[in-house]
Design an enzyme around this catalytic site. Sequence first.
Site, PDB file in Angstrom:
ATOM      1  NE  ARG A  81      25.094  72.325  -3.147  1.00 37.65           N
ATOM      2  CZ  ARG A  81      25.391  71.849  -1.957  1.00 37.65           C
ATOM      3  NH1 ARG A  81      24.597  72.087  -0.942  1.00 37.65           N
ATOM      4  NH2 ARG A  81      26.485  71.127  -1.781  1.00 37.65           N
ATOM      5  CD  GLU A 111      20.559  76.743  -2.396  1.00 37.14           C
ATOM      6  OE1 GLU A 111      19.397  76.714  -1.947  1.00 37.14           O
ATOM      7  OE2 GLU A 111      21.486  76.028  -1.973  1.00 37.14           O
ATOM      8  NE  ARG A 143      21.416  80.387   5.923  1.00 37.97           N
ATOM      9  CZ  ARG A 143      21.516  79.500   6.895  1.00 37.97           C
ATOM     10  NH1 ARG A 143      22.577  79.488   7.658  1.00 37.97           N
ATOM     11  NH2 ARG A 143      20.588  78.619   7.099  1.00 37.97           N
ATOM     12  CG  HIS A 144      21.340  79.761   0.290  1.00 39.60           C
ATOM     13  ND1 HIS A 144      20.535  80.084   1.348  1.00 39.60           N
ATOM     14  CD2 HIS A 144      21.729  78.470   0.484  1.00 39.60           C
ATOM     15  CE1 HIS A 144      20.436  79.041   2.158  1.00 39.60           C
ATOM     16  NE2 HIS A 144      21.158  78.046   1.671  1.00 39.60           N
ATOM     17  CD  GLU A 163      25.366  73.693   6.960  1.00 40.17           C
ATOM     18  OE1 GLU A 163      24.162  73.509   7.184  1.00 40.17           O
ATOM     19  OE2 GLU A 163      25.929  73.327   5.909  1.00 40.17           O
ATOM     20  CB  SER A 199      27.602  69.961   6.865  1.00 43.08           C
ATOM     21  OG  SER A 199      27.437  69.654   5.524  1.00 43.08           O
ATOM     22  NE  ARG A 206      26.100  79.575   3.668  1.00 40.20           N
ATOM     23  CZ  ARG A 206      25.252  78.595   3.850  1.00 40.20           C
ATOM     24  NH1 ARG A 206      25.412  77.797   4.884  1.00 40.20           N
ATOM     25  NH2 ARG A 206      24.267  78.400   3.023  1.00 40.20           N
TER      26      ARG A 206
HETATM   27  P1  AMO Z   1      26.392  70.889   2.240  1.00 37.66           P
HETATM   28  O1  AMO Z   1      25.324  70.742   1.232  1.00 37.66           O
HETATM   29  O2  AMO Z   1      25.972  71.129   3.661  1.00 37.66           O
HETATM   30  O3  AMO Z   1      27.319  69.594   2.303  1.00 37.66           O
HETATM   31  O4  AMO Z   1      27.380  72.043   1.793  1.00 37.66           O
HETATM   32  C1  AMO Z   1      28.572  72.310   2.496  1.00 37.66           C
HETATM   33  C2  AMO Z   1      28.774  73.787   2.723  1.00 37.66           C
HETATM   34  O5  AMO Z   1      28.758  74.479   1.488  1.00 37.66           O
HETATM   35  C3  AMO Z   1      28.222  75.765   1.667  1.00 37.66           C
HETATM   36  N1  AMO Z   1      27.069  75.945   0.773  1.00 37.66           N
HETATM   37  C4  AMO Z   1      26.751  77.117   0.166  1.00 37.66           C
HETATM   38  N2  AMO Z   1      27.333  78.327   0.196  1.00 37.66           N
HETATM   39  C5  AMO Z   1      26.767  79.310  -0.538  1.00 37.66           C
HETATM   40  N3  AMO Z   1      25.686  79.162  -1.318  1.00 37.66           N
HETATM   41  C6  AMO Z   1      25.067  77.956  -1.390  1.00 37.66           C
HETATM   42  N4  AMO Z   1      23.999  77.814  -2.175  1.00 37.66           N
HETATM   43  C7  AMO Z   1      25.594  76.858  -0.623  1.00 37.66           C
HETATM   44  N5  AMO Z   1      25.254  75.564  -0.453  1.00 37.66           N
HETATM   45  C8  AMO Z   1      26.160  75.035   0.392  1.00 37.66           C
HETATM   46  C9  AMO Z   1      27.806  75.892   3.129  1.00 37.66           C
HETATM   47  C10 AMO Z   1      27.690  74.447   3.551  1.00 37.66           C
HETATM   48  O6  AMO Z   1      27.943  74.297   4.931  1.00 37.66           O
HETATM   49  N6  AMO Z   1      28.816  66.896   0.397  1.00 37.66           N
HETATM   50  C11 AMO Z   1      28.514  67.652   1.608  1.00 37.66           C
HETATM   51  C12 AMO Z   1      29.749  67.925   2.428  1.00 37.66           C
HETATM   52  C13 AMO Z   1      30.399  66.675   2.999  1.00 37.66           C
HETATM   53  O7  AMO Z   1      29.701  65.906   3.705  1.00 37.66           O
HETATM   54  O8  AMO Z   1      31.608  66.493   2.752  1.00 37.66           O
HETATM   55  C14 AMO Z   1      27.849  68.951   1.216  1.00 37.66           C
HETATM   56  O9  AMO Z   1      27.861  69.396   0.101  1.00 37.66           O
HETATM   57  O10 AMO Z   1      28.835  76.542   3.830  1.00 37.66           O
END
Ligand code: AMO
Length: 415
Positions: free
Chosen positions: A198, A200, A206-207, A338, A341, A389
């Site tokens: 992603r 970001e 945390r990202h 979080e 999700s 995370r």
């Molecule tokens: P979501 O976008 O909330 O849900 O992502 C799920 C989990 O992935 C982790 N996460 C990250 N960790 C580190 N860096 C990032 N940039 C990052 N982005 C996300 C988090 C987050 O809670 N498809 C849905 C899930 C589903 O409904 O099955 C999804 O991607 O811990």
Amino acid sequence: MDGEKVTIAGWVQNIRVLGSIVFLKVRDKEGVSQVTITKDNPNFSMVKDITPESVVAVTGVVRKSEKAQNGWELIPEEIKVLSKAEVPLPLDISGKIESEFETRLNARFMDLRNPRVAAVFAIRDCVTTAIRNYAESKGFIEVHTPKIVGAGAEGGALLFPVDYFGKKAFLSQSPQLYKQMIMATGFDKVYEIAPYFRAEKSDTSRHVAEFIMLDVEMAFIESQEDVMKFLEEGIKRVFEHVKKHREEELSILGIELEVPKLPFPRITYSEAVEKLGLKQGQEIGTEEEKKLGKIIEEEKGTGLYFITLFPEEEKPFYIMEAGDGLSYSFDLELGGEEIASGGQREHRYDELVKRIKKKGLKPENFAFYLNAFKYGMPPHGGFGLGVDRLVQKMLGLPNIREVVLHPRDLKRVLP
Ligand code: AMO
């Protein structure tokens, strides 16, 4: 093994020259051994030129020794320098001289020679092993979805474009669409642990731009509660496994790991905003999320809890609506953040098309996905859990980058 001839190999942790005797400490992943070289030993003159962190192989005879740290020492017949380390070293692996995080990441190969850092990665390994053991024990199979994709699943702005043989493609943000399509195959319980990407733009603790996610999808659920039950039991198993198999590493880090109790508290989004003094419908931001973590910790004595039934507006198109503007969705929180999700999915073709349109997206861009909903798609649900995370929060580390071998973020793409 007193009197036995052995060969050990590893890194030179330190060399102590005390006049007519030299002590060489050699380290490998099992621990540190003492090699004792007296003046009459043929290796005596060469040993002083060995630099710290060089890789050596020592063949010699084991001798019991009260004075040596672990009760024995090695009297060398032959010392081979397999790789000489340059001086000075890029960082002090004993951790006595603290290095900047950037310096540590630039020399991550050496950073991991510090037992505290190595402990984090040994625990991380234990976490993914525990997840696999748990999922397999519950009849799930691991799948491998594509990481180069033609459409994003989690919002357009965060996509990394790829030049794919002259066509536009993207690095996958999540396996969402693919894991759901598998629900139409007969494989009714699947999981995947894989990297996702992603773009970001914000620099947070945390990202990262590349992270590891555990994805789960299960068919024939009755409600999202089935998914939450699977997830909470899995988290408990992970904590238990780490506590049992990484005792030494946890003690190096000074962590007393508490295995969480089931069931985790569940609070609805509506209750959460009330506790925070926000308006219904308002998004729970990062700061409020932390605050909520403290409130629940005080009320229920745990940092692990679910927030359920978010406004449907806040959740992606694939989540099923629950009426009254809500959705069958949940987040799992740990220490005010979080970590996962998920929810129940919209499996009814017509409703799904409606939701895609409602989100301002074009159903024709998702034709490949929608197709799988036309010929028999069972009710299903699942979640995505950020493995990085989870490890970060479990160990109470301030930055997600501490648990990622080579973090990818706004500034960093090397090493
Ligand atoms: P979501 O976008 O909330 O849900 O992502 C799920 C989990 O992935 C982790 N996460 C990250 N960790 C580190 N860096 C990032 N940039 C990052 N982005 C996300 C988090 C987050 O809670 N498809 C849905 C899930 C589903 O409904 O099955 C999804 O991607 O811990």
